[in-house]
Every structure is written in C-alpha cells, then in structure tokens.
Design a protein around this motif. Structure first.
Motif, short mmCIF file in Angstrom:
data_model
loop_
_atom_site.label_atom_id
_atom_site.label_comp_id
_atom_site.label_asym_id
_atom_site.label_seq_id
_atom_site.Cartn_x
_atom_site.Cartn_y
_atom_site.Cartn_z
N GLY A 273 -38.76 -16.35 -59.36
CA GLY A 273 -37.63 -15.43 -59.33
C GLY A 273 -37.98 -14.14 -58.61
N HIS A 274 -37.01 -13.64 -57.84
CA HIS A 274 -37.21 -12.38 -57.12
C HIS A 274 -36.30 -11.30 -57.70
N SER A 275 -36.86 -10.13 -58.01
CA SER A 275 -36.10 -8.96 -58.44
C SER A 275 -35.17 -9.31 -59.60
N PHE A 276 -33.86 -9.22 -59.40
CA PHE A 276 -32.91 -9.60 -60.45
C PHE A 276 -33.20 -11.02 -60.94
N GLY A 277 -33.52 -11.91 -59.99
CA GLY A 277 -33.86 -13.29 -60.36
C GLY A 277 -35.14 -13.40 -61.15
N SER A 278 -36.04 -12.41 -60.99
CA SER A 278 -37.28 -12.44 -61.78
C SER A 278 -36.99 -12.17 -63.25
N PHE A 279 -35.95 -11.38 -63.53
CA PHE A 279 -35.58 -11.13 -64.92
C PHE A 279 -34.90 -12.35 -65.53
N VAL A 280 -34.19 -13.11 -64.68
CA VAL A 280 -33.65 -14.40 -65.14
C VAL A 280 -34.81 -15.34 -65.46
N ALA A 281 -35.84 -15.32 -64.64
CA ALA A 281 -37.03 -16.15 -64.88
C ALA A 281 -37.73 -15.74 -66.17
N GLN A 282 -37.84 -14.43 -66.40
CA GLN A 282 -38.42 -13.95 -67.66
C GLN A 282 -37.62 -14.46 -68.85
N GLU A 283 -36.29 -14.37 -68.75
CA GLU A 283 -35.43 -14.82 -69.85
C GLU A 283 -35.59 -16.32 -70.09
#
Length: 456
Positions: A273-283
């Motif tokens: 995940g990148h940036s905003f997508g990295s927080f989706v990955a964390q979730e």
C-alpha cells in the motif's frame, strides 16, 4: 414539460436537493475482460447493468414527481441537487434543465429520443440516444463512455470541453481490466497481470492515484513471476463512488479489499500500500490478518500530522487564494486547475504516465476528493500498530514531504508484535517513491520482490 413516458423503467433514481452537495459519481467500469483461470472466472462478472446489482447502492430522496406514467425533470428548477439515473429506459426525450450547476450522471440509460442537457456542470453518459445536446456554458469535462451510442450528433455549447477518453485510455499497460461485485455492495474495478500460478500480490493505490500509480511497478512484478492485482478504491477510477461521506472510512475501504480477496479466492496475498493505501494495508493487517500475508508500506506513517505543510496546504489552501483548500468548493463541485497541477506534479518522465495520472485526478468527482481527504487526515494508528503480527516492510523516500524521518521511527517503534520489520530508505525519492523515476520503479520493485522471497 419534460416527461419520462409510460415505459420508463427505474431501478435506481436519485434526485436529491442537498445544499452541500451538487455532484454525483463518475462512470464505473464497463469493460471487463474474460478470465482464463477457474477461480477468477467464477468469482468475477461482466458489468451487465443488472438492476439487482445496483439497486441497493442508493435510496430515493429529495423533491421530485414520480408516478407510474413517468417522471418529470426540468420545470421544477432543481437547485443544488444530484441527478443520478441508472439502468433506466426512457421512451422519449430527456431534458435536464436547471439554473444551478451540478453533475448529471446517466449510467446504462437508454433514451429513444434526444438527450438535452441545459445545465452547467459535468455530464457523464453511458447509454444510447438519438442526439446528445449539451448547451451549458462552462469548462467542465463531458465524458461519454465507449459504450455510449449516439445515432445523431453531439452538439456542444460554448466553452465546453468534450472528451470520449477515460484516464485509462492514455496508457498501454500489460494488464487486463476486470471488475467484481463485492459482498460490501461495491462494484470494484481492478487490473490483473502475471501468470496464473504466480504468488498473488495486491497493490493498493494512494488517495486519488488510481491504477495509474501502479502502471509501471505491476508489469515489473509480473515479470518476476507474481500474479499482480491492482484494485481501484471507492471514489477512484471505474469503481463505484457512493455519495455518502460515511462510505469512505479506512475501515470500509479495507473491508472492500478483504471482500475482494474472498471473491477471487486469493490465498494469503502479499499486500503493498502507498500513502492512503498504506493505511488501508495497516487496517487489513489489524482487522483481517487471517486473509493476508505480509504488508509493504510505502510513504506511510503511524498517523497523519495536520501541522505538516503539505497537509496544511491541502486543507487550508494558499495565501494568494488560487486554492482555498479541498473543502471549499461545494458551490462549484470542482477543484481549481492549480490544485490538480500541484497535486499531480510528477518527476516521472513518461509522458503517457503523466497524462493518465492528471486525467485520473480530474475524473475523481469533487465529493469523493473531499470525503477521501477527510478519512486520510483522520488516520491515527499509533496505538493500534501493536496489533499487527505479520511481516512488515517499510519503504520511505528521503524527500517525502508528507512523512518525515521522525515519523518513520515512530512507525517502526509501534510495530512491537510484527514478526519482522524491514526498513528501506530510497535516497532522493519523494512521497511517491514507487513512480518518481524509472530508477525508483526498479528499486521499489526489487525491494518488494526480495521481501516476499525472503519469507519462503
């Protein structure tokens, strides 16, 4: 008077008078390639415009006249409203006639006569009509899907911009476009590339970057033997764009990806995940740990600091008022060009990439921008990172303007229960580490490949 005559079929109609919102969704996916592998073949479907697929996405609201004989638009002089017709047949002429600007979205609409748009604002049309006449005078884009069939002519009023191209038309990428109807109710568009037996990797894009942001990394990973999936998050690209602010939380977006993994029956895919997508990955790693393998976080942090200069610009704009902050454009439902130019500025030298990225930013509806930004700046996982138990890789560009070196230490320190944490700094790279240059593409691809292979 403008009349939907007797044979009008309405599966989904929204005609809402909402003072704070006068736009609706962009076009969603209409081009879905057939799958060659069994589990994907029975898990994904072509977008057929079925009423059952879409009727639950929206509710009726607002002031309108509806009867068995049809629906009338125009004479009511709709103010600050949403016009959204989907899977609808109109036996006659449809005229949208209102004095206030706003987006008019007609998806899978068949009109036996003429379509007359006399309203300032964006028009998205997917369907058929004898003649399409757009008579408003503004500089918004009028986007007609490739499936749109117009027997007569397109008549465009003064100062309009007309395009039949989507952002995806500006690049030739070695991947296949598909779509899936998820258990969350979302019609999600995605691309896939690489051999059928390759280890599955899911690439999650940033705030409004869409599939374009992975268009150079994905084929490189495929060449290394991976089966690479690039889903488009809600509000982006050809995926559904709900009109409710509550639909854009990180948790809802992660739920979509989890449902996507289930739908395609992917076995423990590695998530990047990148940036905003990295927080989706964390979730995903916190709430759906059983569904995924490792996570790679690019341009990430434990939380989003609002006192950051870039975030301040995003929320509050510039002193010269050329941009007033992303929340300031309810009346126009359109962000200024100066915003798109700055947000979409890229050091990537590929002209097709640059064009596609900028066009994607323009084609994300304003309300989706606003809701996605609100979800982004609200992220604070500082106390939740300890719930992550998977292997974690962090890739950070030394010139990242959103997340500084201190934030990277905080991120690593919070991953107390992760099996393994690997950190890579890419010298000279900015926040968009994986597409800043051809060299950055190679570097990030190599890091992802090495990290996944080390786990075998």
């Amino acid at each position: 008077m403008n009349i939907f005559k007797n044979r009008t079929k309405l599966s989904t109609i929204i005609l809402a008078s909402v003072l704070s919102l006068s736009a609706c969704s962009d076009d969603d996916s209409n081009s879905v390639a057939a799958s060659s592998e069994d589990h994907e073949n029975h898990s994904t479907e072509e977008h057929s415009g079925s009423t059952d697929e879409h009727s639950h996405h929206a509710t009726e609201s607002g002031d309108h006249k509806s009867a068995s004989s049809g629906l009338t638009l125009g004479d009511e002089n709709i103010k600050d409203g949403i016009i959204f017709l989907q899977d609808t047949t109109i036996d006659g002429v449809l005229t949208v006639n209102t004095s206030t600007p706003g987006a008019t979205v007609l998806k899978n609409v068949k009109i036996t006569g003429n379509l007359l748009i006399k309203r300032a604002g964006r028009v998205d049309f997917s369907g058929s009509a004898d003649v399409v006449h757009v008579g408003s005078s503004n500089t918004d884009v009028y986007a007609f899907e490739d499936v749109a069939q117009v027997n007569g002519h397109h008549f465009m009023g003064k100062n309009n911009t007309f395009t039949t191209k989507r952002f995806s038309d500006y690049q030739e990428v070695d991947w296949t476009e598909k779509a899936a109807h998820l258990s969350t109710g979302i019609h999600l568009s995605y691309t896939v590339t690489g051999g059928e037996k390759g280890t599955p990797v899911v690439l999650i894009h940033g705030l409004a970057d869409g599939r374009v942001s992975w268009s150079q990394v994905a084929p490189q990973l495929a060449k290394k033997g991976y089966r690479v999936y690039v889903p488009e998050l809600r509000g982006n690209g050809k995926t559904d764009k709900p009109i409710e602010e509550s639909a854009y939380s990180i948790k809802d977006l992660a739920k979509d990806i989890a449902a996507f993994i289930d739908k395609l029956e992917l076995k423990k895919p590695h998530v990047v995940g990148h940036s905003f997508g990295s927080f989706v990955a964390q979730e995903l790693s916190i709430s759906y740990a059983d569904k995924i393998g490792s996570i790679t976080l690019i341009g990430s942090a434990a939380s989003v600091e609002k006192n950051n200069a870039t975030i301040d610009w995003l929320l509050n704009g510039t002193d010269d008022k050329s941009f007033d902050g992303v929340y300031a454009y309810d009346s126009t439902q359109k962000l200024p060009d100066s915003f798109y130019e700055k947000w979409g500025n890229s050091t990537n030298l590929d002209k097709d990439f640059q064009t596609a990225l900028l066009e994607h930013l323009h084609q994300v509806p304003y309300y989706a921008w606003k809701f996605l930004v609100k979800s982004f700046v609200a992220v604070d996982n500082a106390k939740r990172l300890s719930s992550i138990s998977s292997n974690v890789q962090i890739i950070w560009g030394s010139k990242d303007a959103l997340f500084n070196e201190k934030s990277q230490k905080t991120l690593q320190d919070g991953l107390t229960k992760a099996k393994k944490v690997v950190f890579h700094e890419v010298e000279g790279a900015d926040h968009n580490t994986h597409w800043g240059s051809a060299a950055d593409v190679e570097t990030v691809t190599s890091y992802i490949d090495g990290f996944i292979k080390d786990q075998k």
